[in-house]
Scaffold this motif. Structure first.
Motif, mmCIF file in Angstrom:
data_model
loop_
_atom_site.group_PDB
_atom_site.id
_atom_site.type_symbol
_atom_site.label_atom_id
_atom_site.label_comp_id
_atom_site.label_asym_id
_atom_site.label_seq_id
_atom_site.Cartn_x
_atom_site.Cartn_y
_atom_site.Cartn_z
ATOM 1 N N PRO A 1 2.195 24.501 -3.001
ATOM 2 C CA PRO A 1 3.529 23.987 -3.348
ATOM 3 C C PRO A 1 3.641 23.286 -4.701
ATOM 4 N N GLU A 2 2.799 22.305 -4.983
ATOM 5 C CA GLU A 2 2.940 21.529 -6.215
ATOM 6 C C GLU A 2 2.773 22.407 -7.448
ATOM 7 N N THR A 3 1.786 23.297 -7.415
ATOM 8 C CA THR A 3 1.544 24.144 -8.583
ATOM 9 C C THR A 3 2.665 25.158 -8.779
ATOM 10 N N VAL A 4 3.039 25.857 -7.727
ATOM 11 C CA VAL A 4 4.059 26.891 -7.852
ATOM 12 C C VAL A 4 5.420 26.292 -8.201
ATOM 13 N N PHE A 5 5.788 25.192 -7.544
ATOM 14 C CA PHE A 5 7.062 24.541 -7.855
ATOM 15 C C PHE A 5 7.081 24.064 -9.310
ATOM 16 N N THR A 6 5.972 23.456 -9.755
ATOM 17 C CA THR A 6 5.896 22.947 -11.128
ATOM 18 C C THR A 6 6.022 24.069 -12.142
ATOM 19 N N VAL A 7 5.269 25.140 -11.938
ATOM 20 C CA VAL A 7 5.312 26.262 -12.871
ATOM 21 C C VAL A 7 6.696 26.903 -12.872
ATOM 22 N N TRP A 8 7.251 27.127 -11.691
ATOM 23 C CA TRP A 8 8.557 27.791 -11.642
ATOM 24 C C TRP A 8 9.609 26.953 -12.367
ATOM 25 N N PHE A 9 9.665 25.647 -12.061
ATOM 26 C CA PHE A 9 10.697 24.790 -12.637
ATOM 27 C C PHE A 9 10.550 24.692 -14.152
ATOM 28 N N ASN A 10 9.319 24.569 -14.632
ATOM 29 C CA ASN A 10 9.109 24.340 -16.061
ATOM 30 C C ASN A 10 9.052 25.622 -16.877
ATOM 31 N N VAL A 11 8.236 26.561 -16.463
ATOM 32 C CA VAL A 11 8.044 27.779 -17.260
ATOM 33 C C VAL A 11 9.221 28.743 -17.124
ATOM 34 N N PHE A 12 9.695 28.931 -15.907
ATOM 35 C CA PHE A 12 10.715 29.955 -15.679
ATOM 36 C C PHE A 12 12.136 29.411 -15.672
ATOM 37 N N ALA B 1 12.669 25.683 -4.096
ATOM 38 C CA ALA B 1 12.068 26.324 -2.922
ATOM 39 C C ALA B 1 12.694 27.694 -2.665
ATOM 40 N N LYS B 2 14.006 27.790 -2.790
ATOM 41 C CA LYS B 2 14.687 29.073 -2.590
ATOM 42 C C LYS B 2 14.263 30.090 -3.635
ATOM 43 N N ASP B 3 14.202 29.656 -4.892
ATOM 44 C CA ASP B 3 13.810 30.562 -5.978
ATOM 45 C C ASP B 3 12.369 31.035 -5.824
ATOM 46 N N VAL B 4 11.491 30.097 -5.442
ATOM 47 C CA VAL B 4 10.076 30.432 -5.271
ATOM 48 C C VAL B 4 9.893 31.433 -4.127
ATOM 49 N N GLU B 5 10.572 31.180 -2.996
ATOM 50 C CA GLU B 5 10.441 32.080 -1.853
ATOM 51 C C GLU B 5 10.924 33.489 -2.202
ATOM 52 N N LYS B 6 11.965 33.571 -2.998
ATOM 53 C CA LYS B 6 12.530 34.866 -3.380
ATOM 54 C C LYS B 6 11.668 35.590 -4.419
ATOM 55 N N ASN B 7 11.199 34.858 -5.424
ATOM 56 C CA ASN B 7 10.560 35.498 -6.577
ATOM 57 C C ASN B 7 9.037 35.477 -6.567
ATOM 58 N N ILE B 8 8.436 34.457 -5.945
ATOM 59 C CA ILE B 8 6.982 34.289 -6.026
ATOM 60 C C ILE B 8 6.278 34.658 -4.731
ATOM 61 N N TRP B 9 6.880 34.372 -3.579
ATOM 62 C CA TRP B 9 6.212 34.690 -2.308
ATOM 63 C C TRP B 9 5.831 36.170 -2.203
ATOM 64 N N THR C 1 0.847 -1.186 0.000
ATOM 65 C CA THR C 1 0.000 0.000 0.000
ATOM 66 C C THR C 1 0.885 1.239 0.000
ATOM 67 N N LEU C 2 0.295 2.348 -0.376
ATOM 68 C CA LEU C 2 1.042 3.595 -0.479
ATOM 69 C C LEU C 2 0.144 4.744 -0.066
ATOM 70 N N ILE C 3 0.670 5.688 0.688
ATOM 71 C CA ILE C 3 -0.064 6.904 1.033
ATOM 72 C C ILE C 3 0.265 7.953 -0.023
ATOM 73 N N PRO C 4 -0.714 8.390 -0.831
ATOM 74 C CA PRO C 4 -0.440 9.400 -1.853
ATOM 75 C C PRO C 4 -0.398 10.800 -1.250
ATOM 76 N N GLY C 5 -0.146 11.778 -2.105
ATOM 77 C CA GLY C 5 -0.163 13.170 -1.677
ATOM 78 C C GLY C 5 1.200 13.828 -1.807
ATOM 79 N N LEU C 6 1.261 14.921 -2.599
ATOM 80 C CA LEU C 6 2.530 15.568 -2.929
ATOM 81 C C LEU C 6 2.695 16.951 -2.305
ATOM 82 N N GLU C 7 1.687 17.437 -1.593
ATOM 83 C CA GLU C 7 1.798 18.779 -1.004
ATOM 84 C C GLU C 7 0.890 18.865 0.211
#
Length: 324
Positions: free
Chosen positions: A123-134, A274-282, A60-66
């Protein structure tokens, strides 16, 4: 603690609430008493394919990414957090539970003006967008971004982020209700892809970056509407992972075709995001230039209903599980 387990590969009915031991902390981790957990399409994919994406079909596995919540214990090496801190965090699995162990550097403080519950949607949305788009896509101010699936969690957050950082935005969605929502939020030029062909509507726009989660025949159409030196980034293939492309289109315009999965990225990569998001998106949350869009909240025990809603694609924004 109580947690939702994927008991075997299958439909939403394989999600079962069970008693399970609290996670044991590693030296660089913190223990979070979870307030809420985000539901993501990746959770659905894992649920359907336990033998491929989980720990094997016999476990069994407990799902959930954020998640969001309060830190209740610290690993021996943790010095950047303290007990009582309220945080949201990106995790590799285990979010559908009352407690979760998380790398301390993958936890971020709750943005000002966002409730502890709603912060689980970030977290999941912002991290995904930052890593891929930016990061991969290197989207610049004044460039043009198209996101397919504009009313998804990724879409609603990504469009807001790009707009706030100075880019011109475009999107697609599948119902008039969703287009109306996007227009009310002033999230760029939005079209109903069931009524209009995006490759025709946007063919003269010279789009610089496209974030696509559809795949299939969208891939070549995306390449055709990209500007010279444009970037196509794939994060899913809901239509099909198998695609045919004309290499002449890529070579003729010096295009970049790339993509990623966020979940398997290394701890070091996630720490840097996480560092980039906190600096640029927060700061954009603080100034209220962006905000999470929450569609519906379910109690933890109703995770199967949350997955049914996710698979229906009727939602606009994020779906959450709450521990209250």
């Amino acid at each position: 603690m109580k947690a939702i387990h994927i008991t075997t590969s299958g439909g939403p009915e394989v999600l079962k609430l069970k008693e399970t031991p609290k996670p044991e902390l590693e030296k660089n981790q913190v223990l979070i008493k979870v307030k809420a957990a985000g539901v993501n399409r990746s959770d659905v994919i894992t649920r359907k394919n336990m033998s491929t994406y989980g720990k094997g079909s016999t476990e069994t596995l407990i799902p959930g990414l954020e998640v969001s919540g309060e830190i209740t214990a610290l690993g021996d090496n943790v010095s950047d957090k303290k007990i009582g801190d309220k945080v949201c965090a990106l995790i590799s699995s285990g979010g559908y539970a009352e407690y979760v162990a998380v790398e301390s550097y993958h936890c971020l403080s709750i943005p000002e003006g966002i409730s502890l519950t709603d912060a689980a949607s970030i977290p999941e949305t912002v991290f995904t967008v930052w890593f891929n788009v930016f990061h991969l896509g290197n989207l610049q101010p004044d460039e043009k971004l198209l996101i397919h699936g504009g009313t998804s969690g990724i879409g609603t957050m990504g469009l807001q982020m790009a707009k706030a950082l100075g880019s011109k935005i475009y999107t697609t969605a599948g119902t008039d209700k969703k287009i109306e929502f996007l227009n009310k939020m002033n999230l760029g030029k939005a079209i109903n892809y069931k009524k209009e062909a995006f490759e025709e509507v946007f063919k003269d726009e010279k789009i610089d970056v496209i974030l696509d989660m559809v795949g299939g025949d969208y891939t070549q159409k995306n390449l055709e509407i990209l500007n010279k030196k444009g970037r196509l980034i794939n994060i899913n293939g809901m239509k099909s992972m198998d695609v045919n492309v004309n290499l002449r289109t890529i070579m003729g315009k010096n295009l970049i075709l790339t993509g990623s999965f966020l979940k398997p990225q290394s701890a070091a990569v996630k720490t840097q995001i996480a560092k980039d998001v906190e600096k640029n998106i927060w700061p954009l949350f603080h100034s209220e230039k962006i905000r999470p869009v929450i569609y519906k909240k379910f109690p933890l025990a109703d995770a199967a209903e949350a997955h049914k809603l996710m698979e229906s694609s009727e939602h606009i924004g994020k779906i959450l599980l709450t521990m209250d």
